[in-house]
Design a protein around this motif. Structure first.
Motif, PDB file in Angstrom:
ATOM      1  N   GLU A 122     -44.792  28.708 -10.247  1.00 41.62           N
ATOM      2  CA  GLU A 122     -45.950  29.918 -10.071  1.00 41.62           C
ATOM      3  C   GLU A 122     -46.396  30.954 -10.833  1.00 41.62           C
ATOM      4  O   GLU A 122     -47.119  31.851 -10.869  1.00 41.62           O
ATOM      5  CB  GLU A 122     -46.108  30.635  -8.544  1.00 41.62           C
ATOM      6  CG  GLU A 122     -47.214  31.199  -7.291  1.00 41.62           C
ATOM      7  CD  GLU A 122     -48.786  30.354  -7.812  1.00 41.62           C
ATOM      8  OE1 GLU A 122     -49.914  30.767  -8.154  1.00 41.62           O
ATOM      9  OE2 GLU A 122     -48.161  28.920  -7.563  1.00 41.62           O
ATOM     10  N   TYR A 123     -44.423  31.824 -11.088  1.00 39.27           N
ATOM     11  CA  TYR A 123     -44.850  33.192 -11.937  1.00 39.27           C
ATOM     12  C   TYR A 123     -45.355  32.888 -13.051  1.00 39.27           C
ATOM     13  O   TYR A 123     -46.045  33.674 -14.188  1.00 39.27           O
ATOM     14  CB  TYR A 123     -43.325  33.716 -11.870  1.00 39.27           C
ATOM     15  CG  TYR A 123     -42.629  33.231 -12.524  1.00 39.27           C
ATOM     16  CD1 TYR A 123     -42.298  34.214 -13.924  1.00 39.27           C
ATOM     17  CD2 TYR A 123     -41.834  32.307 -11.825  1.00 39.27           C
ATOM     18  CE1 TYR A 123     -41.901  33.095 -14.763  1.00 39.27           C
ATOM     19  CE2 TYR A 123     -41.004  31.088 -13.044  1.00 39.27           C
ATOM     20  CZ  TYR A 123     -40.424  32.354 -14.092  1.00 39.27           C
ATOM     21  OH  TYR A 123     -39.955  31.678 -14.973  1.00 39.27           O
ATOM     22  N   ILE A 124     -44.973  31.765 -14.159  1.00 37.46           N
ATOM     23  CA  ILE A 124     -45.746  30.960 -15.021  1.00 37.46           C
ATOM     24  C   ILE A 124     -46.977  30.550 -14.649  1.00 37.46           C
ATOM     25  O   ILE A 124     -47.885  31.120 -15.465  1.00 37.46           O
ATOM     26  CB  ILE A 124     -44.870  30.312 -15.675  1.00 37.46           C
ATOM     27  CG1 ILE A 124     -43.059  30.426 -15.791  1.00 37.46           C
ATOM     28  CG2 ILE A 124     -45.649  29.704 -17.035  1.00 37.46           C
ATOM     29  CD1 ILE A 124     -42.427  29.722 -16.300  1.00 37.46           C
ATOM     30  N   LYS A 125     -47.595  30.342 -13.609  1.00 32.32           N
ATOM     31  CA  LYS A 125     -48.754  30.116 -13.665  1.00 32.32           C
ATOM     32  C   LYS A 125     -49.719  31.239 -13.603  1.00 32.32           C
ATOM     33  O   LYS A 125     -50.615  31.195 -14.659  1.00 32.32           O
ATOM     34  CB  LYS A 125     -49.436  29.497 -12.323  1.00 32.32           C
ATOM     35  CG  LYS A 125     -51.099  28.662 -12.195  1.00 32.32           C
ATOM     36  CD  LYS A 125     -50.798  27.646 -11.029  1.00 32.32           C
ATOM     37  CE  LYS A 125     -49.949  26.322 -11.527  1.00 32.32           C
ATOM     38  NZ  LYS A 125     -50.355  26.133 -10.431  1.00 32.32           N
ATOM     39  N   GLU A 126     -48.796  31.984 -12.704  1.00 29.70           N
ATOM     40  CA  GLU A 126     -50.117  33.307 -12.938  1.00 29.70           C
ATOM     41  C   GLU A 126     -50.431  34.248 -14.545  1.00 29.70           C
ATOM     42  O   GLU A 126     -51.377  34.622 -14.940  1.00 29.70           O
ATOM     43  CB  GLU A 126     -49.114  34.507 -11.863  1.00 29.70           C
ATOM     44  CG  GLU A 126     -49.587  34.127 -10.346  1.00 29.70           C
ATOM     45  CD  GLU A 126     -48.398  35.361  -9.872  1.00 29.70           C
ATOM     46  OE1 GLU A 126     -49.116  36.052 -10.137  1.00 29.70           O
ATOM     47  OE2 GLU A 126     -48.266  34.901  -8.365  1.00 29.70           O
ATOM     48  N   ILE A 127     -49.220  33.947 -14.862  1.00 31.67           N
ATOM     49  CA  ILE A 127     -48.446  34.657 -16.647  1.00 31.67           C
ATOM     50  C   ILE A 127     -49.970  33.740 -17.740  1.00 31.67           C
ATOM     51  O   ILE A 127     -50.844  34.001 -18.397  1.00 31.67           O
ATOM     52  CB  ILE A 127     -47.790  34.679 -17.174  1.00 31.67           C
ATOM     53  CG1 ILE A 127     -46.820  35.274 -16.531  1.00 31.67           C
ATOM     54  CG2 ILE A 127     -47.130  34.596 -18.857  1.00 31.67           C
ATOM     55  CD1 ILE A 127     -45.262  35.602 -16.687  1.00 31.67           C
ATOM     56  N   ILE A 128     -49.614  32.681 -17.436  1.00 30.32           N
ATOM     57  CA  ILE A 128     -50.981  32.232 -18.142  1.00 30.32           C
ATOM     58  C   ILE A 128     -51.988  31.434 -17.496  1.00 30.32           C
ATOM     59  O   ILE A 128     -53.285  31.627 -18.511  1.00 30.32           O
ATOM     60  CB  ILE A 128     -51.113  30.031 -17.659  1.00 30.32           C
ATOM     61  CG1 ILE A 128     -49.413  30.243 -18.890  1.00 30.32           C
ATOM     62  CG2 ILE A 128     -51.705  28.851 -18.377  1.00 30.32           C
ATOM     63  CD1 ILE A 128     -48.753  28.345 -18.330  1.00 30.32           C
ATOM     64  N   SER A 129     -52.395  31.779 -16.461  1.00 36.77           N
ATOM     65  CA  SER A 129     -54.087  32.056 -15.543  1.00 36.77           C
ATOM     66  C   SER A 129     -54.438  33.375 -15.914  1.00 36.77           C
ATOM     67  O   SER A 129     -55.847  33.483 -16.548  1.00 36.77           O
ATOM     68  CB  SER A 129     -53.925  31.953 -13.893  1.00 36.77           C
ATOM     69  OG  SER A 129     -53.848  31.162 -13.721  1.00 36.77           O
ATOM     70  N   LYS A 130     -53.403  34.270 -16.808  1.00 36.48           N
ATOM     71  CA  LYS A 130     -54.445  36.393 -16.864  1.00 36.48           C
ATOM     72  C   LYS A 130     -55.113  36.133 -18.047  1.00 36.48           C
ATOM     73  O   LYS A 130     -55.647  36.509 -18.805  1.00 36.48           O
ATOM     74  CB  LYS A 130     -53.325  36.587 -16.473  1.00 36.48           C
ATOM     75  CG  LYS A 130     -53.034  38.230 -17.251  1.00 36.48           C
ATOM     76  CD  LYS A 130     -52.323  39.162 -16.797  1.00 36.48           C
ATOM     77  CE  LYS A 130     -51.126  38.549 -18.370  1.00 36.48           C
ATOM     78  NZ  LYS A 130     -50.194  39.554 -18.474  1.00 36.48           N
ATOM     79  N   GLN A 131     -53.834  35.272 -18.784  1.00 37.78           N
ATOM     80  CA  GLN A 131     -53.998  34.906 -20.634  1.00 37.78           C
ATOM     81  C   GLN A 131     -55.790  34.361 -21.559  1.00 37.78           C
ATOM     82  O   GLN A 131     -56.578  34.132 -21.556  1.00 37.78           O
ATOM     83  CB  GLN A 131     -52.716  34.569 -21.321  1.00 37.78           C
ATOM     84  CG  GLN A 131     -51.391  35.274 -21.497  1.00 37.78           C
ATOM     85  CD  GLN A 131     -50.532  35.058 -21.960  1.00 37.78           C
ATOM     86  OE1 GLN A 131     -50.803  33.497 -22.317  1.00 37.78           O
ATOM     87  NE2 GLN A 131     -49.591  35.361 -21.568  1.00 37.78           N
TER      88      GLN A 131
END
Length: 150
Positions: A122-131
């Motif tokens: 989830e925390y990586i998904k948030e980073i990828i989504s933001k980018q």
């Protein structure tokens, strides 16, 4: 099973790191070749943004136990060589430079969408989504530059 999933996520993250690396170089190249000061500054800032994205992604790779120095894939190497060659031909033609950057962004958007489908933590998904959201915004901005330059 978890190890296989992590490897799939790592593979996508490596691809995103390389995508950001390509974007850094393309935006730096575009900034150098443009005559307009404001557009050149925007492209330079985009290259800095992509360098930050790259570092965030490398941190995610380290968190998953991967090496943050992946091998450069052959396809990205060919793409970068082609971009550098094509940019050399473009010279100071603003429309062609914007078109080239737009193609880079279109590919980046797709690679980010593919990475999200790999179901990262989830925390990586948030980073990828933001980018991903910021890259889509850049793509829209490039389309606007193109409309306004013609």
């Amino acid at each position: 099973m978890q190890e296989t999933k992590n490897q799939a996520v790592l593979d996508k993250l490596y691809e995103l790191v390389q995508t950001c690396e390509d974007s850094v170089k393309e935006y730096q190249n575009a900034a150098k070749h443009l005559k307009e000061g404001e557009l050149s500054t925007i492209f330079y800032r985009l290259s800095q943004q992509r360098a930050l994205f790259r570092e965030e992604l490398k941190s995610c790779i380290r968190d998953l136990g991967g090496s943050d120095q992946p091998d450069t894939s052959f396809s990205h190497t060919l793409q970068r060589i082609w971009i550098e060659f094509k940019s050399g031909l473009n010279g100071n033609d603003t429309d062609k430079i914007i078109n080239t950057c737009e193609k880079i962004e279109r590919g980046a958007v797709q690679r980010y969408e593919d990475a999200l489908k790999a179901d990262p933590p989830e925390y990586i998904k948030e980073i990828i989504s933001k980018q991903h959201t910021m890259i889509k915004g850049t793509f829209t901005q490039l389309e606007e530059f193109k409309r306004n330059s013609g």
